[in-house]
Write a protein that holds these residues in place. Structure first.
Motif, PDB file in Angstrom:
ATOM      1  N   ALA A  89       0.822  -1.205   0.000  1.00  0.00           N
ATOM      2  CA  ALA A  89       0.000   0.000   0.000  1.00  0.00           C
ATOM      3  C   ALA A  89       0.857   1.256   0.000  1.00  0.00           C
ATOM      4  O   ALA A  89       0.379   2.343  -0.324  1.00  0.00           O
ATOM      5  CB  ALA A  89      -0.925   0.002   1.218  1.00  0.00           C
ATOM      6  N   MET A  90       2.141   1.120   0.363  1.00  0.00           N
ATOM      7  CA  MET A  90       3.067   2.243   0.370  1.00  0.00           C
ATOM      8  C   MET A  90       3.820   2.370  -0.952  1.00  0.00           C
ATOM      9  O   MET A  90       4.678   3.235  -1.104  1.00  0.00           O
ATOM     10  CB  MET A  90       4.079   2.068   1.510  1.00  0.00           C
ATOM     11  N   GLY A  91       3.525   1.492  -1.907  1.00  0.00           N
ATOM     12  CA  GLY A  91       4.285   1.412  -3.136  1.00  0.00           C
ATOM     13  C   GLY A  91       5.273   0.267  -3.060  1.00  0.00           C
ATOM     14  O   GLY A  91       5.337  -0.469  -2.064  1.00  0.00           O
ATOM     15  N   PRO A  92       6.088   0.072  -4.079  1.00  0.00           N
ATOM     16  CA  PRO A  92       7.085  -1.005  -4.051  1.00  0.00           C
ATOM     17  C   PRO A  92       8.125  -0.762  -2.952  1.00  0.00           C
ATOM     18  O   PRO A  92       8.649   0.338  -2.825  1.00  0.00           O
ATOM     19  CB  PRO A  92       7.730  -0.937  -5.438  1.00  0.00           C
ATOM     20  N   LEU A 118       5.057  -6.369   6.414  1.00  0.00           N
ATOM     21  CA  LEU A 118       5.925  -7.407   6.958  1.00  0.00           C
ATOM     22  C   LEU A 118       5.208  -8.722   7.214  1.00  0.00           C
ATOM     23  O   LEU A 118       5.858  -9.772   7.317  1.00  0.00           O
ATOM     24  CB  LEU A 118       6.574  -6.910   8.256  1.00  0.00           C
ATOM     25  N   THR A 119       3.889  -8.690   7.318  1.00  0.00           N
ATOM     26  CA  THR A 119       3.139  -9.909   7.619  1.00  0.00           C
ATOM     27  C   THR A 119       2.315 -10.424   6.445  1.00  0.00           C
ATOM     28  O   THR A 119       1.795 -11.532   6.507  1.00  0.00           O
ATOM     29  CB  THR A 119       2.204  -9.687   8.822  1.00  0.00           C
ATOM     30  N   GLN A 120       2.203  -9.635   5.373  1.00  0.00           N
ATOM     31  CA  GLN A 120       1.438 -10.069   4.200  1.00  0.00           C
ATOM     32  C   GLN A 120       2.237  -9.905   2.908  1.00  0.00           C
ATOM     33  O   GLN A 120       2.576 -10.893   2.245  1.00  0.00           O
ATOM     34  CB  GLN A 120       0.111  -9.302   4.112  1.00  0.00           C
ATOM     35  N   ASN A 121       2.545  -8.662   2.551  1.00  0.00           N
ATOM     36  CA  ASN A 121       3.176  -8.408   1.253  1.00  0.00           C
ATOM     37  C   ASN A 121       4.554  -9.050   1.142  1.00  0.00           C
ATOM     38  O   ASN A 121       4.870  -9.708   0.140  1.00  0.00           O
ATOM     39  CB  ASN A 121       3.298  -6.904   1.001  1.00  0.00           C
ATOM     40  N   LEU A 122       5.396  -8.835   2.148  1.00  0.00           N
ATOM     41  CA  LEU A 122       6.757  -9.363   2.083  1.00  0.00           C
ATOM     42  C   LEU A 122       6.786 -10.887   2.121  1.00  0.00           C
ATOM     43  O   LEU A 122       7.457 -11.514   1.274  1.00  0.00           O
ATOM     44  CB  LEU A 122       7.617  -8.767   3.189  1.00  0.00           C
ATOM     45  N   PRO A 123       6.101 -11.549   3.068  1.00  0.00           N
ATOM     46  CA  PRO A 123       6.145 -13.023   3.037  1.00  0.00           C
ATOM     47  C   PRO A 123       5.557 -13.610   1.758  1.00  0.00           C
ATOM     48  O   PRO A 123       6.021 -14.664   1.299  1.00  0.00           O
ATOM     49  CB  PRO A 123       5.354 -13.433   4.283  1.00  0.00           C
ATOM     50  N   ASP A 124       4.551 -12.945   1.176  1.00  0.00           N
ATOM     51  CA  ASP A 124       4.014 -13.414  -0.107  1.00  0.00           C
ATOM     52  C   ASP A 124       5.104 -13.411  -1.169  1.00  0.00           C
ATOM     53  O   ASP A 124       5.263 -14.372  -1.931  1.00  0.00           O
ATOM     54  CB  ASP A 124       2.861 -12.524  -0.564  1.00  0.00           C
ATOM     55  N   HIS A 168       1.328 -12.046  15.503  1.00  0.00           N
ATOM     56  CA  HIS A 168       1.386 -12.905  14.317  1.00  0.00           C
ATOM     57  C   HIS A 168       2.204 -14.169  14.647  1.00  0.00           C
ATOM     58  O   HIS A 168       3.224 -14.442  14.018  1.00  0.00           O
ATOM     59  CB  HIS A 168       2.007 -12.142  13.142  1.00  0.00           C
ATOM     60  N   PRO A 169       1.727 -14.937  15.622  1.00  0.00           N
ATOM     61  CA  PRO A 169       2.503 -16.108  16.077  1.00  0.00           C
ATOM     62  C   PRO A 169       2.624 -17.199  15.026  1.00  0.00           C
ATOM     63  O   PRO A 169       3.558 -18.010  15.100  1.00  0.00           O
ATOM     64  CB  PRO A 169       1.712 -16.583  17.305  1.00  0.00           C
ATOM     65  N   ASN A 170       1.697 -17.251  14.070  1.00  0.00           N
ATOM     66  CA  ASN A 170       1.801 -18.266  13.031  1.00  0.00           C
ATOM     67  C   ASN A 170       2.947 -17.976  12.070  1.00  0.00           C
ATOM     68  O   ASN A 170       3.407 -18.875  11.365  1.00  0.00           O
ATOM     69  CB  ASN A 170       0.491 -18.373  12.253  1.00  0.00           C
ATOM     70  N   GLN A 171       3.389 -16.735  12.051  1.00  0.00           N
ATOM     71  CA  GLN A 171       4.508 -16.364  11.183  1.00  0.00           C
ATOM     72  C   GLN A 171       5.830 -16.357  11.935  1.00  0.00           C
ATOM     73  O   GLN A 171       6.825 -16.888  11.458  1.00  0.00           O
ATOM     74  CB  GLN A 171       4.267 -14.984  10.559  1.00  0.00           C
ATOM     75  N   PHE A 172       5.831 -15.753  13.127  1.00  0.00           N
ATOM     76  CA  PHE A 172       7.084 -15.539  13.846  1.00  0.00           C
ATOM     77  C   PHE A 172       7.174 -16.444  15.077  1.00  0.00           C
ATOM     78  O   PHE A 172       6.322 -16.382  15.961  1.00  0.00           O
ATOM     79  CB  PHE A 172       7.208 -14.072  14.276  1.00  0.00           C
ATOM     80  N   SER A 173       8.223 -17.239  15.119  1.00  0.00           N
ATOM     81  CA  SER A 173       8.464 -18.085  16.282  1.00  0.00           C
ATOM     82  C   SER A 173       9.595 -17.548  17.151  1.00  0.00           C
ATOM     83  O   SER A 173       9.837 -18.068  18.235  1.00  0.00           O
ATOM     84  CB  SER A 173       8.828 -19.508  15.837  1.00  0.00           C
ATOM     85  N   TYR A 174      10.268 -16.493  16.680  1.00  0.00           N
ATOM     86  CA  TYR A 174      11.425 -15.944  17.395  1.00  0.00           C
ATOM     87  C   TYR A 174      11.407 -14.429  17.251  1.00  0.00           C
ATOM     88  O   TYR A 174      11.146 -13.889  16.159  1.00  0.00           O
ATOM     89  CB  TYR A 174      12.725 -16.480  16.801  1.00  0.00           C
ATOM     90  N   ALA A 175      11.666 -13.723  18.361  1.00  0.00           N
ATOM     91  CA  ALA A 175      11.705 -12.265  18.336  1.00  0.00           C
ATOM     92  C   ALA A 175      12.853 -11.768  19.198  1.00  0.00           C
ATOM     93  O   ALA A 175      13.028 -12.231  20.326  1.00  0.00           O
ATOM     94  CB  ALA A 175      10.380 -11.677  18.829  1.00  0.00           C
ATOM     95  N   GLY A 176      13.618 -10.833  18.662  1.00  0.00           N
ATOM     96  CA  GLY A 176      14.738 -10.273  19.408  1.00  0.00           C
ATOM     97  C   GLY A 176      14.664  -8.766  19.481  1.00  0.00           C
ATOM     98  O   GLY A 176      14.430  -8.097  18.466  1.00  0.00           O
TER      99      GLY A 176
END
Length: 354
Positions: free
Chosen positions: A78-81, A163-169, A202-210
């Motif tokens: 939505a922010m552009g490429p 980070l949770t939709q466009n990039l992982p796609d 978004h626990p289904n995507q990320f199992s680790y956070a630092g």
């Protein structure tokens, strides 16, 4: 660190903490006057010398900024490429992936992790695919309500969606084929709190956070005002366009201290680090601006440590045992210390993604 345990590295704290009925952390120092004075000094520095300044004072760089071994990967949003820089794991696996988030003064050409460290090729050599999103100055990597009306911003930040939709796609498609689940996310400063937020919701995507020198108790007195001043300094951004006025529930939604139970219940592996603020091996000031930036970095890191300690107490109070804490005795708000943390967490990261 083993499953079912809390690990504290370099633990030199001498505070007592408690939680009020409203969930607000109270610090009850054993040496109250001295510690209150130091806390007030750190808070004063955080407001007078905004949160983004120290990211400029990065100290010695580890590479030549642009790494020809990485590739540009563009994803629509939505922010552009939006461009990300990607290092593929040396062993060819596509399951172990980590996103590395930048700080408040994120640039539009390269991610600070690439400019100032060698962690991209290092982690790739260890069998981890590295993704560095580019851009997002003062964004906190969150979805904003509106464009900033102070600096003529044209589009509304939608970084959480990206980070949770466009990039992982995009990463899952084509020649990359990266996993969309059990991914790691690690950030510095602004990106530290964002990493924990992404993992919490978004626990289904990320199992680790630092979180490295992150601000993990943004509802603490003075923090919202400090963030407002910092964002004005870093690009003229209006924080009210991000999460609304200070009483808006979005502030609580994005406060790791508040959503800590989510991280516990999700079973997210968490790494939290902040140094003491005392100058260390990467602090070698020679000019007046070097000394200014060192002083700034000392105050910022002291504030990050106070926030991270409060988060530690919060997690302990709810019985969370899925966090490694690393509190070095020396270090300021600088890239060299954050690079060291990546080296420290590498094994823990590898074991808990993919």
């Amino acid at each position: 660190m083993r499953d079912g345990s809390v690990t504290v590295l370099g633990d030199t704290a001498n505070e007592e903490h408690s939680l009020t009925d409203t969930g607000v952390s109270e610090v009850r120092p054993r040496k109250r006057i001295g510690r209150l004075r130091r806390a007030a000094m750190a808070l004063g520095l955080s407001i007078a010398l905004p949160l983004g300044l120290a990211v400029v004072a990065v100290g010695p760089t580890a590479n030549a900024a642009f790494d020809p071994g990485a590739q540009d990967v563009w994803a629509d949003s939505a922010m552009g490429p939006i461009k990300s820089r990607v290092w593929r794991a040396s062993d060819g696996n596509r399951n172990k992936v980590v996103y590395l988030l930048d700080g408040l003064r994120a640039r539009t050409d390269l991610n600070g992790w690439e400019i100032e460290t060698n962690v991209g090729p290092f982690l790739a050599s260890q069998g981890i695919n590295v993704v560095m999103p580019v851009g997002g100055q003062s964004s906190f990597y969150t979805d904003w309500y509106a464009p900033s009306n102070f600096n003529g911003q044209k589009t509304t930040y939608k970084w959480e969606t990206f980070l949770t939709q466009n990039l992982p796609d995009r990463l899952a498609a084509g020649d990359l084929g990266f996993s969309r689940s059990r991914v790691g996310v690690v950030g510095i400063s602004m990106g530290g709190s964002a990493a924990l937020t992404l993992a919490a919701y978004h626990p289904n995507q990320f199992s680790y956070a630092g979180s490295l020198s992150g601000y993990l108790n943004i509802s603490a007195p003075g923090m919202r005002e400090a963030i407002r001043v910092a964002m004005l300094d870093s690009g003229g951004y209006n924080v009210d366009s991000m999460w609304g006025p200070p009483w808006n529930p979005a502030w609580l939604r994005n406060d790791p201290f508040v959503f800590a139970p989510r991280l516990r219940d999700n079973g997210t592996r968490v790494w939290v680090s902040a140094a003491s603020g005392l100058p260390g091996v990467y602090n070698t000031p020679q000019t007046p601006i070097d000394y200014f930036n060192t002083a700034t970095g000392m105050g910022l890191e002291a504030l990050a440590l106070a926030n991270s300690r409060a988060f530690q107490v919060r997690m302990a109070s709810i019985g969370a045992n899925n966090v490694t804490y690393n509190f070095p005795a020396q270090g300021t708000h600088m890239w060299g210390y954050w690079q060291d943390q990546i080296y420290n967490m590498k094994n823990d990261l590898y074991a808990n993604i993919g």
